[in-house]
Motif scaffolding. Structure first.
Motif, PDB file in Angstrom:
ATOM      1  N   ILE A  33      52.942 -10.336  13.060  1.00 23.48           N
ATOM      2  CA  ILE A  33      52.608  -9.772  12.039  1.00 23.48           C
ATOM      3  C   ILE A  33      53.267  -8.283  12.143  1.00 23.48           C
ATOM      4  O   ILE A  33      52.591  -7.572  13.050  1.00 23.48           O
ATOM      5  CB  ILE A  33      51.317  -9.688  11.578  1.00 23.48           C
ATOM      6  CG1 ILE A  33      50.852 -11.130  11.351  1.00 23.48           C
ATOM      7  CG2 ILE A  33      51.423  -8.883  10.023  1.00 23.48           C
ATOM      8  CD1 ILE A  33      51.730 -12.186  10.409  1.00 23.48           C
ATOM      9  N   GLU A  34      54.181  -7.897  11.382  1.00 20.71           N
ATOM     10  CA  GLU A  34      54.685  -6.547  11.400  1.00 20.71           C
ATOM     11  C   GLU A  34      53.709  -5.786  10.676  1.00 20.71           C
ATOM     12  O   GLU A  34      53.308  -4.504  11.170  1.00 20.71           O
ATOM     13  CB  GLU A  34      55.985  -6.169  10.977  1.00 20.71           C
ATOM     14  CG  GLU A  34      56.679  -4.707  11.025  1.00 20.71           C
ATOM     15  CD  GLU A  34      58.118  -4.856  10.594  1.00 20.71           C
ATOM     16  OE1 GLU A  34      58.574  -3.591  10.289  1.00 20.71           O
ATOM     17  OE2 GLU A  34      58.870  -5.923  10.686  1.00 20.71           O
ATOM     18  N   SER A  35      53.270  -6.105   9.571  1.00 18.93           N
ATOM     19  CA  SER A  35      52.365  -5.272   8.715  1.00 18.93           C
ATOM     20  C   SER A  35      51.737  -6.460   7.905  1.00 18.93           C
ATOM     21  O   SER A  35      52.381  -7.314   7.205  1.00 18.93           O
ATOM     22  CB  SER A  35      52.918  -4.086   8.171  1.00 18.93           C
ATOM     23  OG  SER A  35      54.155  -4.594   6.935  1.00 18.93           O
ATOM     24  N   TYR A  36      50.796  -5.916   6.995  1.00 16.44           N
ATOM     25  CA  TYR A  36      50.152  -6.666   6.026  1.00 16.44           C
ATOM     26  C   TYR A  36      49.165  -5.810   5.174  1.00 16.44           C
ATOM     27  O   TYR A  36      48.760  -4.636   5.857  1.00 16.44           O
ATOM     28  CB  TYR A  36      49.547  -7.897   6.349  1.00 16.44           C
ATOM     29  CG  TYR A  36      47.844  -7.611   6.962  1.00 16.44           C
ATOM     30  CD1 TYR A  36      46.938  -7.531   6.420  1.00 16.44           C
ATOM     31  CD2 TYR A  36      48.060  -7.255   8.560  1.00 16.44           C
ATOM     32  CE1 TYR A  36      45.547  -7.245   6.873  1.00 16.44           C
ATOM     33  CE2 TYR A  36      46.689  -6.912   8.965  1.00 16.44           C
ATOM     34  CZ  TYR A  36      45.585  -6.831   8.153  1.00 16.44           C
ATOM     35  OH  TYR A  36      44.308  -6.592   8.794  1.00 16.44           O
ATOM     36  N   GLN A  37      48.961  -6.154   4.090  1.00 16.41           N
ATOM     37  CA  GLN A  37      48.108  -5.355   3.151  1.00 16.41           C
ATOM     38  C   GLN A  37      47.546  -6.387   2.334  1.00 16.41           C
ATOM     39  O   GLN A  37      48.110  -7.400   2.027  1.00 16.41           O
ATOM     40  CB  GLN A  37      48.698  -4.181   2.469  1.00 16.41           C
ATOM     41  CG  GLN A  37      49.514  -4.567   1.572  1.00 16.41           C
ATOM     42  CD  GLN A  37      50.390  -3.196   0.871  1.00 16.41           C
ATOM     43  OE1 GLN A  37      49.444  -2.217   0.631  1.00 16.41           O
ATOM     44  NE2 GLN A  37      51.755  -3.253   0.420  1.00 16.41           N
ATOM     45  N   HIS A  38      46.099  -6.148   1.943  1.00 13.84           N
ATOM     46  CA  HIS A  38      45.554  -7.171   0.959  1.00 13.84           C
ATOM     47  C   HIS A  38      44.702  -6.228  -0.001  1.00 13.84           C
ATOM     48  O   HIS A  38      44.279  -4.949   0.055  1.00 13.84           O
ATOM     49  CB  HIS A  38      44.806  -8.184   1.600  1.00 13.84           C
ATOM     50  CG  HIS A  38      43.373  -7.714   2.188  1.00 13.84           C
ATOM     51  ND1 HIS A  38      43.119  -7.054   3.229  1.00 13.84           N
ATOM     52  CD2 HIS A  38      42.007  -7.862   1.507  1.00 13.84           C
ATOM     53  CE1 HIS A  38      41.877  -6.810   3.534  1.00 13.84           C
ATOM     54  NE2 HIS A  38      41.189  -7.407   2.503  1.00 13.84           N
ATOM     55  N   LYS A  39      44.447  -6.718  -1.140  1.00 13.12           N
ATOM     56  CA  LYS A  39      43.634  -5.922  -2.416  1.00 13.12           C
ATOM     57  C   LYS A  39      43.069  -7.147  -3.063  1.00 13.12           C
ATOM     58  O   LYS A  39      43.697  -8.268  -3.135  1.00 13.12           O
ATOM     59  CB  LYS A  39      44.581  -4.944  -3.234  1.00 13.12           C
ATOM     60  CG  LYS A  39      45.220  -5.702  -4.142  1.00 13.12           C
ATOM     61  CD  LYS A  39      46.384  -4.765  -4.729  1.00 13.12           C
ATOM     62  CE  LYS A  39      47.353  -5.786  -5.740  1.00 13.12           C
ATOM     63  NZ  LYS A  39      48.010  -5.107  -6.496  1.00 13.12           N
ATOM     64  N   VAL A  40      42.079  -6.787  -3.938  1.00  9.04           N
ATOM     65  CA  VAL A  40      41.451  -7.751  -4.708  1.00  9.04           C
ATOM     66  C   VAL A  40      41.592  -7.150  -6.224  1.00  9.04           C
ATOM     67  O   VAL A  40      41.239  -5.869  -6.477  1.00  9.04           O
ATOM     68  CB  VAL A  40      39.872  -7.782  -4.307  1.00  9.04           C
ATOM     69  CG1 VAL A  40      38.941  -8.662  -5.082  1.00  9.04           C
ATOM     70  CG2 VAL A  40      39.807  -8.090  -2.957  1.00  9.04           C
TER      71      VAL A  40
END
Length: 109
Positions: A33-40
């Motif tokens: 994984i180069e990058s990731y983001q998560h939100k709710v």
């Protein structure tokens, strides 16, 4: 299939507790994984955006299948996928007891 998952999700109590966020962070902290983001969002849907170093449908699918195995609750897990050039999105719903569930949307590119 997505409409089926949405209908099913509407019948369940969707919850995105802090434990789920911790599991997401643990899973996506790896060398592929180069990058990731998560939100709710306010409907408690989890949105995850993942950028792989080397995207390909087979690699994205393998990553998602591993994620699903890692995150699935015991009662059931269902998903659908859509995609385009350079990306795939998975809509994933899993329930622990047939009443409480989490619903996440994972876009991998």
């Amino acid at each position: 299939m997505k409409s089926f998952i949405d209908e099913l999700a509407n019948k369940l109590k969707i919850d995105a507790d802090m434990g789920i966020s911790c599991e997401i962070v643990d899973f996506f902290s790896n060398e592929e994984i180069e990058s990731y983001q998560h939100k709710v969002d306010d409907h408690k849907h989890i949105w995850i955006d993942v950028k792989m170093y080397e995207y390909g449908f087979a690699a994205a699918n393998a990553l998602f299948m591993s994620f699903m195995a890692y995150m699935s609750y015991a009662h059931f897990a269902v998903f659908s996928s859509t995609g385009g050039i350079g990306w795939t999105q998975y809509d994933f719903l899993s329930s622990m007891d047939g009443k409480t569930a989490f619903y996440c949307h994972v876009r991998i590119s």
